[in-house]
Design an enzyme around this catalytic site. Structure first.
Site, short mmCIF file in Angstrom:
data_model
loop_
_atom_site.label_atom_id
_atom_site.label_comp_id
_atom_site.label_asym_id
_atom_site.label_seq_id
_atom_site.Cartn_x
_atom_site.Cartn_y
_atom_site.Cartn_z
N CYS A 100 0.83 -1.20 0.00
CA CYS A 100 0.00 0.00 0.00
C CYS A 100 0.87 1.26 0.00
O CYS A 100 0.59 2.22 -0.71
CB CYS A 100 -0.91 -0.02 1.23
SG CYS A 100 -2.05 1.34 1.31
N CYS A 196 -4.56 -1.82 5.99
CA CYS A 196 -4.36 -0.51 5.36
C CYS A 196 -5.57 -0.08 4.54
O CYS A 196 -5.95 -0.74 3.58
CB CYS A 196 -3.12 -0.60 4.47
SG CYS A 196 -2.67 0.94 3.65
#
Length: 359
Positions: A100, A196
């Site tokens: 991410c 995330c």
């Protein structure tokens, strides 16, 4: 000090809020940007993106800085979440925060910021950047208990050259104090611990929505059946909780730990005792390597490595190294080395890079 236009990724948390404040105090032209990267079940009870957005807007109002919103949900699904699911389906345990950061927070966000005319982006990560001889090094955050360089090891020179980490030299307690002194509306907000951009939610229930699961046997290394698992994707190496099996007389009542996944037979292998030999590894193999400087580290030099976040640095040497594969040998056996997780290599406080653990 030269003044720049900086766009701060504001998550609604205290760290990015204080990062924006510090940059404004330094005289930079600061804009906050909230990234919306998850839309599936966005109204569900576990998705906190709406509250995070409201917190970010409230902070921007207190700091008197403009606030923008951008939706990267398509990029997140394509670049991060699809990989996340594929890894779980293959029996590995990925770290979505690593991908991410590399693909969304420091790629999609950075590209967007440049289109808006920014000189730099900034985040609330506990890490530091140092320029040396025209190159850029990623350093650990000053607060060793909060250092997040482990999650940033895939960043490259261009990304580091355009990134600021305003709280990287501070301890968390100092960041909290600044937020309290400013009376920021989120000064007491808990740190996020969820996936995330997806948030905190029952993990098995979440995975089950996207991947088929196949229950099977839990066995000892010698093949004795000791229980039933719900699906191999729900378990990770070293896991103790949630196995549904207790200690037995022959094991002295010691707890069971996952030691391996046999994907071909759909069998979860478990052993008794935290220090069982099957949970310890003198070395590991890694692939998908990335080195922050663009240059490979030296073979047989003494470095330190982490095979999971919050782990103490473990002295090691890289004994085999090709462009996309390496072997890392440790001075002491490492516990529960997990395929799919990242091994990150350090030289003192400098994060050199790392790769994905094969086993």
């Amino acid at each position: 000090m030269k003044k720049y236009r900086v766009i701060v990724g504001m998550s609604g948390g205290v760290d990015s809020s204080v990062a924006a404040y510090l940059l404004k105090q330094q005289g930079h032209e600061v804009t906050g940007l909230f990234m919306k990267n998850w839309e599936d079940d966005d109204t569900g009870e576990y998705c906190s993106s709406r509250q995070d957005f409201l917190d970010a807007v409230s902070v921007a109002d207190v700091l008197d800085i403009p606030m923008e919103v951008v939706n990267f949900s398509a990029e997140y699904k394509d670049r991060v979440f699809s990989h996340f699911l594929a890894e779980y389906q293959a029996g590995r345990t990925p770290n979505p925060d690593v991908l991410c950061n590399a693909e969304i927070k420091f790629k999609a966000f950075l590209d967007h910021a440049h289109k808006l005319g920014a000189d730099y982006i900034a985040t609330g990560h506990y890490a530091q950047v140092r320029e040396v001889d025209g190159g850029f090094q990623l350093l650990k955050g000053e607060d060793g208990t909060k250092d997040q360089s482990y999650f940033l090891y895939r960043l490259n020179q261009a990304q580091l050259a355009n990134t600021l980490f305003p709280v990287g030299h501070l301890y968390k307690r100092e960041v909290r104090r600044i937020a309290r002194d400013l009376k920021l509306p989120n000064c007491a907000k808990k740190d996020s611990t969820g996936i995330c951009f997806i948030g905190e939610r029952p993990f098995r229930e979440f995975l089950n929505r996207y991947l088929p699961h196949e229950p099977g046997e839990i066995q000892t290394p010698d093949g004795k059946v000791i229980g039933q698992h719900l699906g191999l994707m729900y378990y990770t190496i070293g896991q103790r909780q949630g196995l549904g099996i207790g200690g037995t007389r022959d094991g002295g009542g010691e707890p069971w730990f996952v030691s391996a996944k046999d994907m071909a037979r759909n069998v979860l292998v478990a052993v008794q005792g935290h220090d069982h030999p099957d949970l310890l590894r003198p070395s590991l193999q890694a692939t998908d390597l990335t080195w922050i400087s663009g240059k490979q580290p030296h073979c047989n030099w003494v470095y330190a490595a982490k095979t999971r976040y919050r782990q103490a640095d473990a002295p090691c040497a890289i004994t085999q190294l090709t462009q996309n594969h390496c072997q890392v040998d440790f001075a002491q056996d490492q516990w529960a080395v997990t395929p799919g997780q990242s091994v990150v290599i350090y030289e003192s406080k400098v994060c050199l890079g790392g790769g994905i653990i094969l086993g």
